[in-house]
Write a protein that holds these residues in place. Structure first.
Motif, PDB file in Angstrom:
ATOM      1  N   GLY A   1      51.155  38.071  38.129  1.00  0.00           N
ATOM      2  CA  GLY A   1      50.920  38.187  36.564  1.00  0.00           C
ATOM      3  C   GLY A   1      49.700  38.870  36.553  1.00  0.00           C
ATOM      4  N   ILE A   2      49.193  38.892  35.314  1.00  0.00           N
ATOM      5  CA  ILE A   2      47.817  39.620  35.144  1.00  0.00           C
ATOM      6  C   ILE A   2      46.584  38.701  35.099  1.00  0.00           C
TER       7      ILE A   2
ATOM      8  N   PRO B   1      41.219  45.186  29.380  1.00  0.00           N
ATOM      9  CA  PRO B   1      41.135  45.205  30.843  1.00  0.00           C
ATOM     10  C   PRO B   1      42.093  45.909  31.607  1.00  0.00           C
ATOM     11  N   LEU B   2      42.016  46.855  32.251  1.00  0.00           N
ATOM     12  CA  LEU B   2      43.305  47.591  32.971  1.00  0.00           C
ATOM     13  C   LEU B   2      43.000  47.509  34.359  1.00  0.00           C
ATOM     14  N   PRO B   3      44.020  47.771  35.304  1.00  0.00           N
ATOM     15  CA  PRO B   3      43.818  47.828  36.586  1.00  0.00           C
ATOM     16  C   PRO B   3      43.240  48.978  37.356  1.00  0.00           C
ATOM     17  N   THR B   4      42.626  49.059  38.203  1.00  0.00           N
ATOM     18  CA  THR B   4      42.034  50.241  38.756  1.00  0.00           C
ATOM     19  C   THR B   4      43.041  51.001  39.741  1.00  0.00           C
ATOM     20  N   SER B   5      42.880  52.170  40.024  1.00  0.00           N
ATOM     21  CA  SER B   5      43.813  52.778  41.022  1.00  0.00           C
ATOM     22  C   SER B   5      44.030  52.222  42.191  1.00  0.00           C
ATOM     23  N   ASP B   6      42.660  51.467  42.790  1.00  0.00           N
ATOM     24  CA  ASP B   6      42.829  50.957  43.962  1.00  0.00           C
ATOM     25  C   ASP B   6      43.493  49.602  43.832  1.00  0.00           C
ATOM     26  N   GLN B   7      43.358  48.765  42.799  1.00  0.00           N
ATOM     27  CA  GLN B   7      44.241  47.659  42.728  1.00  0.00           C
ATOM     28  C   GLN B   7      45.738  48.067  42.544  1.00  0.00           C
TER      29      GLN B   7
ATOM     30  N   THR C   1      46.996  48.410  46.080  1.00  0.00           N
ATOM     31  CA  THR C   1      47.453  47.238  46.708  1.00  0.00           C
ATOM     32  C   THR C   1      48.199  46.532  46.120  1.00  0.00           C
ATOM     33  N   CYS C   2      48.517  46.265  44.867  1.00  0.00           N
ATOM     34  CA  CYS C   2      49.359  45.477  44.286  1.00  0.00           C
ATOM     35  C   CYS C   2      50.226  46.358  43.144  1.00  0.00           C
ATOM     36  N   PRO C   3      51.212  47.268  43.577  1.00  0.00           N
ATOM     37  CA  PRO C   3      51.967  48.038  42.873  1.00  0.00           C
ATOM     38  C   PRO C   3      52.672  47.540  41.766  1.00  0.00           C
ATOM     39  N   HIS C   4      52.950  46.087  41.456  1.00  0.00           N
ATOM     40  CA  HIS C   4      53.385  45.587  40.241  1.00  0.00           C
ATOM     41  C   HIS C   4      52.508  45.760  38.986  1.00  0.00           C
TER      42      HIS C   4
ATOM     43  N   ALA D   1      51.170  48.545  38.260  1.00  0.00           N
ATOM     44  CA  ALA D   1      51.188  50.060  37.814  1.00  0.00           C
ATOM     45  C   ALA D   1      51.456  49.994  36.438  1.00  0.00           C
ATOM     46  N   ILE D   2      52.511  49.150  35.923  1.00  0.00           N
ATOM     47  CA  ILE D   2      52.678  49.274  34.701  1.00  0.00           C
ATOM     48  C   ILE D   2      51.711  49.146  33.710  1.00  0.00           C
ATOM     49  N   HIS D   3      50.749  48.248  33.978  1.00  0.00           N
ATOM     50  CA  HIS D   3      49.490  48.130  33.076  1.00  0.00           C
ATOM     51  C   HIS D   3      48.501  49.242  33.001  1.00  0.00           C
ATOM     52  N   ARG D   4      48.517  50.229  33.693  1.00  0.00           N
ATOM     53  CA  ARG D   4      47.886  51.472  33.469  1.00  0.00           C
ATOM     54  C   ARG D   4      48.572  52.162  32.448  1.00  0.00           C
ATOM     55  N   ARG D   5      49.932  51.899  31.975  1.00  0.00           N
ATOM     56  CA  ARG D   5      50.449  52.793  31.177  1.00  0.00           C
ATOM     57  C   ARG D   5      50.305  52.174  29.711  1.00  0.00           C
ATOM     58  N   ARG D   6      50.110  50.932  29.544  1.00  0.00           N
ATOM     59  CA  ARG D   6      49.636  50.549  28.252  1.00  0.00           C
ATOM     60  C   ARG D   6      48.857  49.195  28.606  1.00  0.00           C
ATOM     61  N   PRO D   7      47.867  48.717  27.814  1.00  0.00           N
ATOM     62  CA  PRO D   7      46.946  47.722  28.053  1.00  0.00           C
ATOM     63  C   PRO D   7      47.711  46.455  27.768  1.00  0.00           C
TER      64      PRO D   7
END
Length: 230
Positions: free
Chosen positions: A22-23, A201-207, A210-213, A215-221
């Protein structure tokens, strides 16, 4: 019956938390803790709305809160809640829960208020509970996520039409309520709150690496986090 007392839903939710898919752990908890770190927690009277299994309530008690009243409608979540000598759990519907005027210094809520239909009435009650200078800090599912009437991966639609939404999340018919960011902020201001911070809050590129799941949360918060003071 509380959604979180539905055995199928509860098992799905707990599995999500156990596996870290989850987030909450990656995004919401660090962002919430960063906002709370700027507030005077030591000696504060705290109310946690929609406390679940008590993670946030216990973190606040450990940070020095004098007392934390942690409220949730789910019998199962409260039965599993982490115990702390300065945390008192109460089973109640957040939508109808009330407290005496001026009885709290801080009201918090983590990813729960998008389940409450009448946000305006809730904010009015919270404003009454808080002593002068008190703070209201809460996270909700981001309006970009709640907006579509028909759930979609990355499609924002029907944003202006606030109100009830039904989703399938572990079980069918999960009810949430969509509100625009402007509407949320305007409601707070009408009830005497001054906005301190607004974060997405958004995931960083490094996150993501490490955790590809995530990625969707960089497309929308996925989260909206607000801190406001009386």
């Amino acid at each position: 019956m509380s959604l979180y007392d539905n055995p199928q839903f509860l098992e799905g939710y707990r599995q999500l938390r156990r596996t870290g898919q989850g987030i909450n752990d990656a995004l919401e908890i660090p962002a919430m803790d960063a906002v709370l770190a700027a507030l005077p927690i030591a000696g504060a009277r705290v109310v946690d709305l929609g406390c679940g299994e008590g993670g946030l309530a216990v973190r606040l008690a450990a940070a020095g809160a004098a007392e934390v009243l942690a409220v949730d409608a789910s019998e199962q979540m409260l039965a599993a809640a982490v115990r702390h000598p300065r945390v008192r759990y109460e089973r109640a519907d957040v939508a109808a829960f009330d407290l005496p005027h001026g009885s709290a210094d801080l009201v918090v809520s983590s990813m729960a208020l998008h389940y409450v239909e009448d946000f305006v009435a809730l904010v009015a009650r919270v404003a009454g509970w808080l002593a002068s200078g008190g703070a209201f800090v809460f996270s909700v599912e981001h309006p970009m996520m709640t907006a579509p009437v028909v759930a979609a991966d990355c499609l924002v639609d029907n944003y202006a039409d606030e109100g009830r939404r039904e989703r399938t999340w572990f079980v069918a018919g999960v009810v949430k309520y969509h509100r625009t960011i402007g509407s949320i902020v305007a409601t707070l201001r009408r009830h005497g709150f001054r906005l301190e911070s607004l974060d997405e809050p958004l995931p960083t590129s490094d996150q993501v690496a490490t955790c590809p799941h995530l990625a969707i949360h960089r497309r929308r918060p996925p989260i909206l986090l607000i801190s406001a003071r009386t």
